[in-house]
Design a protein around this motif. Structure first.
Motif, PDB file in Angstrom:
ATOM      1  N   HIS A 177       0.857  -1.181   0.000  1.00 16.94           N
ATOM      2  CA  HIS A 177       0.000   0.000   0.000  1.00 16.94           C
ATOM      3  C   HIS A 177       0.899   1.239   0.000  1.00 16.94           C
ATOM      4  N   VAL A 178       0.743   2.073  -1.011  1.00 17.48           N
ATOM      5  CA  VAL A 178       1.584   3.270  -1.140  1.00 17.48           C
ATOM      6  C   VAL A 178       0.753   4.509  -0.824  1.00 17.48           C
ATOM      7  N   PHE A 179       1.244   5.295   0.128  1.00 21.70           N
ATOM      8  CA  PHE A 179       0.597   6.562   0.475  1.00 21.70           C
ATOM      9  C   PHE A 179       1.642   7.663   0.336  1.00 21.70           C
ATOM     10  N   SER A 180       1.649   8.322  -0.795  1.00 17.84           N
ATOM     11  CA  SER A 180       2.658   9.353  -1.032  1.00 17.84           C
ATOM     12  C   SER A 180       2.016  10.726  -0.895  1.00 17.84           C
ATOM     13  N   ASN A 181       2.273  11.347   0.223  1.00 19.26           N
ATOM     14  CA  ASN A 181       1.769  12.706   0.478  1.00 19.26           C
ATOM     15  C   ASN A 181       0.244  12.770   0.482  1.00 19.26           C
ATOM     16  N   VAL A 182      -0.348  11.761   1.104  1.00 21.51           N
ATOM     17  CA  VAL A 182      -1.805  11.760   1.229  1.00 21.51           C
ATOM     18  C   VAL A 182      -2.305  11.579   2.654  1.00 21.51           C
ATOM     19  N   LEU A 183      -1.617  10.782   3.470  1.00 20.35           N
ATOM     20  CA  LEU A 183      -2.168  10.506   4.802  1.00 20.35           C
ATOM     21  C   LEU A 183      -2.227  11.760   5.671  1.00 20.35           C
ATOM     22  N   ASP A 184      -1.410  12.741   5.354  1.00 19.19           N
ATOM     23  CA  ASP A 184      -1.407  13.991   6.141  1.00 19.19           C
ATOM     24  C   ASP A 184      -2.567  14.919   5.757  1.00 19.19           C
ATOM     25  N   ILE A 185      -3.246  14.611   4.650  1.00 19.05           N
ATOM     26  CA  ILE A 185      -4.302  15.521   4.162  1.00 19.05           C
ATOM     27  C   ILE A 185      -5.586  15.285   4.947  1.00 19.05           C
ATOM     28  N   LYS A 186      -6.117  16.337   5.565  1.00 26.47           N
ATOM     29  CA  LYS A 186      -7.362  16.130   6.293  1.00 26.47           C
ATOM     30  C   LYS A 186      -8.527  16.130   5.306  1.00 26.47           C
ATOM     31  N   GLY A 187      -9.676  15.658   5.767  1.00 28.06           N
ATOM     32  CA  GLY A 187     -10.847  15.670   4.890  1.00 28.06           C
ATOM     33  C   GLY A 187     -11.302  14.282   4.512  1.00 28.06           C
ATOM     34  N   PHE A 188     -10.612  13.250   5.017  1.00 25.04           N
ATOM     35  CA  PHE A 188     -11.135  11.892   4.843  1.00 25.04           C
ATOM     36  C   PHE A 188     -10.841  11.101   6.117  1.00 25.04           C
ATOM     37  N   ASP A 189     -11.624  10.031   6.282  1.00 28.29           N
ATOM     38  CA  ASP A 189     -11.528   9.235   7.502  1.00 28.29           C
ATOM     39  C   ASP A 189     -10.441   8.169   7.311  1.00 28.29           C
TER      40      ASP A 189
END
Ligand SMILES: C[S@@+](CC[C@H](N)C(=O)[O-])C[C@H]1O[C@@H](n2cnc3c(N)ncnc32)[C@H](O)[C@@H]1O
Length: 205
Positions: free
Chosen positions: A112-124
């Motif tokens: 599972h690749v999360f590149s500069n997304v987990l820090d973005i608020k607005g999703f659970d």
């Protein structure tokens, strides 16, 4: 997208170069899911680093991205990196994604690749983690800008705590969960947070 590449490409390149130094790839085939893939930079950077060892392990690539324009470019990138792998595009936001969208295959390990997304608020992020932790062997590779405002590193820290929560120990065996905060780039100008997880899930455990 071109402006993003120009402005943030160097930061994302040094993030993945740093995380990549701490991981080793097996030769076993995998399903790779790139969440909020944008134009596919993470796949390109992993290929830069690991070359054919990365490309040949990709049996399935699943790209999740709400922007159709970015998705087209990401699919083209991944197709060039791994022409023999099956490609699936999921044109949805994270709050709409379910495990049924993600081409889960019994016995096939997942990166599972999360590149500069987990820090973005607005999703659970907890709901998303719950959807993706299907039975089997999982690697999570995440990098982001290390920051303490407007979402940020706290979202990753809270996910790490949730994954390691002892109440899940019957179903989850976490053999590795390492979060690092460091700087990279010219003059160490980019603050980075990374998270590398190796976990096995057994729902009937
Ligand atoms: C900072 S960009 C990172 C793009 C790419 N992963 C990279 O490292 O270059 C954030 C990406 O996440 C996507 N994104 C933002 N919020 C999202 C959400 N709630 N659900 C799905 N994708 C989202 C955006 O469309 C964008 O492509």
């Amino acid at each position: 997208m071109d402006q993003y590449l120009y402005s943030y490409g160097p930061m994302i390149a040094c993030q993945w170069a740093a995380l990549g130094k701490g991981i080793s790839l097996t030769s076993a085939p995998v399903r790779l899911v790139d969440y909020g893939c944008g134009q596919g930079l993470a796949g390109l950077l992993l290929y830069d680093q690991f070359g054919d060892a990365f490309a040949t392990m990709l049996r399935k690539v699943v790209l999740v991205e709400p922007s159709p324009v970015a998705l087209v470019r990401a699919e083209a990138i991944y197709q060039n990196v791994a022409p023999d792998s099956e490609m699936f595009c999921v044109n949805k936001g994270f709050d709409e994604v379910t495990f049924g969208d993600l081409e889960v295959e019994e016995g096939l390990a997942t990166i599972h690749v999360f590149s500069n997304v987990l820090d973005i608020k607005g999703f659970d992020q907890f709901r998303l983690l719950g959807e993706i932790m299907t039975d089997g062997v999982h690697t999570i590779l995440a990098v982001s800008h290390d920051r303490d405002f407007d979402g940020g590193t706290e979202r990753i820290r809270s996910l790490k705590a949730a994954l390691e929560d002892p109440s899940h120990a019957d179903a989850l065996t976490v053999s590795h969960s390492e979060m690092a905060e460091f700087r990279c780039g010219p003059g160490d100008k980019y603050p980075v947070v990374s998270w590398h997880v190796e976990v096995e899930v057994r729902s009937n455990g």
